[in-house]
Design a protein around this motif. Structure first.
Motif, PDB file in Angstrom:
ATOM      1  N   ALA A  20     -44.194 -37.719  61.589  1.00 21.40           N
ATOM      2  CA  ALA A  20     -44.569 -36.400  62.428  1.00 21.40           C
ATOM      3  C   ALA A  20     -44.113 -35.170  62.056  1.00 21.40           C
ATOM      4  O   ALA A  20     -42.973 -35.228  61.194  1.00 21.40           O
ATOM      5  CB  ALA A  20     -43.906 -36.876  63.858  1.00 21.40           C
ATOM      6  N   THR A  22     -42.217 -32.005  63.128  1.00 26.13           N
ATOM      7  CA  THR A  22     -41.212 -31.689  64.291  1.00 26.13           C
ATOM      8  C   THR A  22     -40.812 -30.354  64.369  1.00 26.13           C
ATOM      9  O   THR A  22     -39.799 -30.023  64.986  1.00 26.13           O
ATOM     10  CB  THR A  22     -40.535 -32.759  64.587  1.00 26.13           C
ATOM     11  OG1 THR A  22     -39.623 -32.731  63.628  1.00 26.13           O
ATOM     12  CG2 THR A  22     -41.071 -34.014  64.897  1.00 26.13           C
ATOM     13  N   ASP A  23     -41.200 -29.194  63.132  1.00 21.47           N
ATOM     14  CA  ASP A  23     -40.533 -28.216  62.965  1.00 21.47           C
ATOM     15  C   ASP A  23     -41.223 -27.109  63.811  1.00 21.47           C
ATOM     16  O   ASP A  23     -40.424 -25.914  63.991  1.00 21.47           O
ATOM     17  CB  ASP A  23     -40.592 -27.881  61.727  1.00 21.47           C
ATOM     18  CG  ASP A  23     -41.912 -27.754  61.037  1.00 21.47           C
ATOM     19  OD1 ASP A  23     -42.823 -28.402  61.944  1.00 21.47           O
ATOM     20  OD2 ASP A  23     -42.180 -27.589  59.682  1.00 21.47           O
ATOM     21  N   ALA A  27     -44.085 -30.284  69.919  1.00 19.20           N
ATOM     22  CA  ALA A  27     -44.478 -31.534  69.160  1.00 19.20           C
ATOM     23  C   ALA A  27     -44.488 -32.750  70.032  1.00 19.20           C
ATOM     24  O   ALA A  27     -43.453 -32.906  70.891  1.00 19.20           O
ATOM     25  CB  ALA A  27     -43.346 -31.750  67.728  1.00 19.20           C
ATOM     26  N   TYR A  29     -45.199 -36.983  69.561  1.00 20.54           N
ATOM     27  CA  TYR A  29     -45.565 -38.209  68.278  1.00 20.54           C
ATOM     28  C   TYR A  29     -45.134 -39.232  68.879  1.00 20.54           C
ATOM     29  O   TYR A  29     -44.377 -39.567  70.027  1.00 20.54           O
ATOM     30  CB  TYR A  29     -44.700 -37.799  67.240  1.00 20.54           C
ATOM     31  CG  TYR A  29     -43.284 -37.481  67.551  1.00 20.54           C
ATOM     32  CD1 TYR A  29     -42.249 -38.354  67.800  1.00 20.54           C
ATOM     33  CD2 TYR A  29     -43.137 -35.832  67.671  1.00 20.54           C
ATOM     34  CE1 TYR A  29     -40.987 -37.753  68.085  1.00 20.54           C
ATOM     35  CE2 TYR A  29     -41.749 -35.481  68.107  1.00 20.54           C
ATOM     36  CZ  TYR A  29     -40.821 -36.528  68.061  1.00 20.54           C
ATOM     37  OH  TYR A  29     -39.527 -35.924  68.315  1.00 20.54           O
ATOM     38  N   LYS A  36     -40.381 -41.376  63.757  1.00 21.25           N
ATOM     39  CA  LYS A  36     -41.100 -40.396  64.482  1.00 21.25           C
ATOM     40  C   LYS A  36     -42.522 -40.349  63.728  1.00 21.25           C
ATOM     41  O   LYS A  36     -42.558 -40.028  62.694  1.00 21.25           O
ATOM     42  CB  LYS A  36     -40.626 -39.112  64.590  1.00 21.25           C
ATOM     43  CG  LYS A  36     -39.403 -39.189  65.363  1.00 21.25           C
ATOM     44  CD  LYS A  36     -38.679 -37.936  65.633  1.00 21.25           C
ATOM     45  CE  LYS A  36     -37.145 -37.900  66.108  1.00 21.25           C
ATOM     46  NZ  LYS A  36     -36.416 -36.720  66.636  1.00 21.25           N
ATOM     47  N   GLY A  38     -46.430 -39.019  63.288  1.00 20.70           N
ATOM     48  CA  GLY A  38     -47.656 -38.395  63.752  1.00 20.70           C
ATOM     49  C   GLY A  38     -48.975 -39.201  63.620  1.00 20.70           C
ATOM     50  O   GLY A  38     -49.951 -38.983  64.405  1.00 20.70           O
ATOM     51  N   GLU A  54     -42.443 -39.594  72.228  1.00 17.79           N
ATOM     52  CA  GLU A  54     -41.542 -38.685  72.215  1.00 17.79           C
ATOM     53  C   GLU A  54     -42.017 -37.394  72.084  1.00 17.79           C
ATOM     54  O   GLU A  54     -42.843 -37.156  71.516  1.00 17.79           O
ATOM     55  CB  GLU A  54     -40.562 -38.780  71.216  1.00 17.79           C
ATOM     56  CG  GLU A  54     -39.165 -38.027  71.454  1.00 17.79           C
ATOM     57  CD  GLU A  54     -38.335 -38.610  70.158  1.00 17.79           C
ATOM     58  OE1 GLU A  54     -37.212 -39.428  70.567  1.00 17.79           O
ATOM     59  OE2 GLU A  54     -38.187 -37.987  69.030  1.00 17.79           O
ATOM     60  N   TYR A  55     -41.344 -36.313  72.650  1.00 18.82           N
ATOM     61  CA  TYR A  55     -41.698 -34.965  72.520  1.00 18.82           C
ATOM     62  C   TYR A  55     -40.629 -34.025  72.367  1.00 18.82           C
ATOM     63  O   TYR A  55     -39.544 -34.277  72.803  1.00 18.82           O
ATOM     64  CB  TYR A  55     -42.739 -34.681  73.661  1.00 18.82           C
ATOM     65  CG  TYR A  55     -42.134 -34.367  75.149  1.00 18.82           C
ATOM     66  CD1 TYR A  55     -41.705 -33.260  75.588  1.00 18.82           C
ATOM     67  CD2 TYR A  55     -42.086 -35.317  75.778  1.00 18.82           C
ATOM     68  CE1 TYR A  55     -41.113 -32.969  76.941  1.00 18.82           C
ATOM     69  CE2 TYR A  55     -41.459 -35.582  77.179  1.00 18.82           C
ATOM     70  CZ  TYR A  55     -41.183 -34.103  77.359  1.00 18.82           C
ATOM     71  OH  TYR A  55     -40.446 -34.047  78.687  1.00 18.82           O
ATOM     72  N   LYS A  56     -41.133 -32.829  71.992  1.00 18.20           N
ATOM     73  CA  LYS A  56     -40.001 -31.895  71.737  1.00 18.20           C
ATOM     74  C   LYS A  56     -40.721 -30.641  72.297  1.00 18.20           C
ATOM     75  O   LYS A  56     -41.744 -30.120  71.591  1.00 18.20           O
ATOM     76  CB  LYS A  56     -39.388 -31.768  70.330  1.00 18.20           C
ATOM     77  CG  LYS A  56     -38.334 -30.674  70.011  1.00 18.20           C
ATOM     78  CD  LYS A  56     -38.131 -30.451  68.424  1.00 18.20           C
ATOM     79  CE  LYS A  56     -39.234 -29.267  68.204  1.00 18.20           C
ATOM     80  NZ  LYS A  56     -39.042 -28.542  66.839  1.00 18.20           N
ATOM     81  N   THR A 105     -35.701 -32.468  72.779  1.00 20.66           N
ATOM     82  CA  THR A 105     -36.172 -33.620  72.458  1.00 20.66           C
ATOM     83  C   THR A 105     -35.987 -34.645  73.418  1.00 20.66           C
ATOM     84  O   THR A 105     -34.907 -35.150  74.027  1.00 20.66           O
ATOM     85  CB  THR A 105     -35.739 -34.020  71.014  1.00 20.66           C
ATOM     86  OG1 THR A 105     -35.881 -32.895  70.179  1.00 20.66           O
ATOM     87  CG2 THR A 105     -36.497 -35.157  70.516  1.00 20.66           C
TER      88      THR A 105
END
Length: 202
Positions: A20, A22-23, A27, A29, A36, A38, A54-56, A105
């Motif tokens: 994934a 995640t920057d 995000a 995934y 993690k 994608g 999971e998400y951020k 996160t």
């Protein structure tokens, strides 16, 4: 993406699975093989499969989850559900799922599932059921699917700074509180009389 194929497994499948990205500020995934992902390839489709997500997010607030497109068994009537473990809600992703979240996160809140549960237990209301976040000069409070009776806000010395009664809703905003930046305690009382608290810097 979550893909099902008889030639892959629940571990990492090199050439199939993709890490994934995640920057960014937002995000979402799946989790698999300790990573993690994608893109996640899983074994042949089984309707009892559950995929942890999971998400951020960098900013607390309102978001929604929706599906982009489908293929294979999902074009043949197989439903896709999102289970919100925080609110004890199962939502059919034929339509977007809107939710409120703290920044950070977040793991363990969402799973993708394919069989709708026959029944769900009443969720336990506690501090984890409350989402409190600052937006401009307001404190936003959400209790998911549990209605609030009242909200009280205290400073760390226990002094009452704000109280609102007879809310009878699962979301409210406090816009009349003006304090220097400090730690505050937001205490929620549900219509059922259960109390729980969260802290916020405001």
């Amino acid at each position: 993406m979550i893909a099902y194929t008889p030639t892959t497994n629940l571990g990492l499948d090199y050439g199939w699975d993709g890490q994934a990205l995640t920057d960014g500020n937002v995000a979402i995934y799946s989790l698999g093989g300790g990573s993690k992902l994608g893109i996640q390839a899983r074994p042949a489709f089984d309707p009892v499969d559950e995929v942890p997500m999971e998400y951020k997010v960098s900013i607390a607030g309102s978001y929604s989850i929706s599906l982009d497109h489908f293929d294979g068994v999902f074009l043949q009537g197989q439903q896709i559900y999102l289970r919100d473990n925080l609110l004890n809600v199962v939502h059919n992703l034929e339509s977007p799922y809107g939710f409120i979240t703290d920044a950070g996160t977040i793991s363990g809140r969402f799973d993708v599932i394919y069989a709708e549960p026959l029944s769900t237990d009443d969720p336990v209301f506690d501090a984890n059921s409350i989402i409190v976040y600052k937006q401009d000069t307001a404190i936003n409070i959400s209790t998911g699917n549990t209605d609030m009776k009242s909200v009280a806000i205290y400073d760390t010395r226990g002094r009452l700074l704000y109280i609102s009664d007879n809310i009878n809703a699962a979301q409210t905003s406090v816009t009349t509180l003006h304090t220097q930046e400090q730690m505050l305690i937001v205490q929620v009382t549900t219509v059922g009389g259960v109390k729980a608290s969260r802290k916020i810097v405001f």
